[in-house]
Design an enzyme around this catalytic site. Structure first.
Site, PDB file in Angstrom:
ATOM      1  N   GLY A 244      17.237  35.279  73.791  1.00 18.11           N
ATOM      2  CA  GLY A 244      18.184  36.388  73.749  1.00 18.11           C
ATOM      3  C   GLY A 244      17.982  37.245  72.512  1.00 18.11           C
TER       4      GLY A 244
ATOM      5  N   GLY B 277      20.104  40.030  69.925  1.00 21.13           N
ATOM      6  CA  GLY B 277      21.379  40.611  69.534  1.00 21.13           C
ATOM      7  C   GLY B 277      21.182  41.653  68.453  1.00 21.13           C
TER       8      GLY B 277
ATOM      9  CE  LYS C 212      22.337  34.328  64.510  1.00 24.55           C
ATOM     10  NZ  LYS C 212      23.785  34.042  64.325  1.00 24.55           N
TER      11      LYS C 212
ATOM     12  CG  ASP D  49      33.162  36.881  69.942  1.00 27.47           C
ATOM     13  OD1 ASP D  49      33.881  37.437  70.792  1.00 27.47           O
ATOM     14  OD2 ASP D  49      31.944  37.103  69.825  1.00 27.47           O
TER      15      ASP D  49
END
Length: 399
Positions: free
Chosen positions: A138, A140, A160, A254
């Site tokens: 992914g 971001g 990450k 979140d």
């Protein structure tokens, strides 16, 4: 004649002196690799018959692994491709490697290592610190997440990679440090574990436990509505994880289906504590405008003081959506309409929304209390919800 060959080669310009290509097999063996060193100067149309330009270094400690046939295939492909190229630049080299990758098995990795490669342009199968990048998971605004393998331990992780251009900003450094400090505290079976981090390396990164499974959002997209028995199982695990975090003084802020992962064995993992906060010990609150509109509590929307009851509200919205296939409030793309619905509208009856999918009134009552507008009217702690749900687990687990 060797002298004639050398004289001809000396006339050629803009040809790399050599090209190093590494091939690594990822089949859980130890230290197996093949290194191919090629001198493109010697591959010219005038001398296609010159075969001694390829030097193969074979390092195979395991005698039962035979990569020689694959190496021959690679050598033939590389020789052919370089024979067709007169002037190599970075773009052309990348195209060559892409073609060679098409010849390899899915679990094999081929790359060119360039010492001056920018960390902002990392591609699949590159190496970052002790990790080989396998697959992009992914992207971001602040980072790119890869499935990666630690070359020392062979463990698979979610790596990450933090955007380096943001790391020079003080606010961003503070956020990343906050994420690391919070993840150091959290060690719960239903929360993603942080395994490693390095902020001083050329490419800053944080390594997390890799989950083989799907996000809750993906599951809801596939199923539309999730049966009550399955919802209860997920619900309880999320509550236990949040209760643990809240007791540590940490609120997520979140919580949404994208941040809830379900493993293949049905174990729930909460992820992305990047904007979490430690509750101030003096004020017992935090105050920042963060969250995702469709799951934000009214106090978050108003940018008021928040605590663990905001997480409870977000979870209530998620559970409602799991059972009905719809959000309890406005689903418009107009963010102001969404905010207004959270602050003033009452949720539609779950049974009406669910249509043919029956939701017991006692379960709906719990959900409605979780999404009360006023935090004082909600459950104050996650363990209170666990206590109310427990009697229904056996009752509805088989339905």
């Amino acid at each position: 004649d060797q002298n004639e060959i050398n004289n001809q080669l000396n006339k050629i310009e803009n040809i790399p002196t050599n090209l190093d290509i590494n091939f690594t097999n990822n089949l859980n063996y130890k230290d197996e690799s093949i290194k191919i060193k090629i001198t493109p100067n010697l591959i010219k149309r005038k001398y296609p018959e010159y075969k001694r330009i390829i030097i193969l270094e074979n390092k195979l400690p395991n005698p039962y692994i035979n990569l020689i046939p694959l190496a021959i295939l690679l050598i033939s492909a590389i020789t052919y491709l370089l024979y067709k190229i007169r002037k190599l630049n970075t773009k052309e080299i990348t195209q060559i490697i892409q073609k060679l990758n098409d010849l390899l098995p899915r679990k094999s990795y081929l790359k060119i290592t360039k010492n001056n490669e920018s960390p902002e342009k990392i591609t699949d199968n590159a190496k970052v610190s002790d990790y080989i990048l396998l697959e992009r998971l992914g992207t971001g605004a602040t980072a790119v997440v890869y499935k990666a393998q630690n070359i020392k331990t062979r463990n698979i992780v979610a790596l990450k990679l933090i955007h380096k251009h943001l790391f020079s900003e003080n606010w961003f450094q503070e956020r990343i440090q906050n994420e690391i400090e919070i993840n150091k505290i959290l060690t719960h079976p239903n929360i993603i574990r942080m395994l490693d981090y390095n902020l001083s390396d050329n490419q800053p990164f944080i390594a997390f436990e890799y989950v083989q499974g799907k996000s809750l959002s993906k599951i809801m997209e596939e199923k539309k509505k999730i049966p009550l028995s399955e919802t209860l199982e997920i619900w309880i695990q999320i509550l236990e994880a949040l209760d643990y975090a809240h007791q540590k003084g940490i609120i997520h802020r979140d919580l949404k289906p994208d941040n809830i992962l379900i493993k293949e064995n049905k174990i729930v993992k909460i992820t992305d504590f990047g904007i979490s906060k430690r509750i101030d010990k003096t004020l017992n609150i935090t105050q920042d405008f963060v969250g995702t509109p469709w799951y934000m509590s009214p106090e978050q929307i108003k940018n008021q003081k928040t605590d663990n009851r905001s997480d409870i509200y977000s979870l209530g919205v998620i559970i409602y959506q799991m059972l009905t296939g719809k959000l309890p409030f406005e689903t418009s793309e107009n963010i102001y309409a969404v905010f207004k619905a959270h602050m003033f509208d009452n949720p539609i009856s779950a049974n009406i929304t669910a249509e043919s999918f029956y939701i017991p009134p006692d379960i709906e009552k719990i959900i409605r209390k979780m999404i009360e507008k006023d935090p004082k009217k909600r459950y104050q702690y996650c363990y209170e919800i666990i206590q109310e749900l427990t009697p229904f687990l056996l009752t509805y687990s088989q339905k």
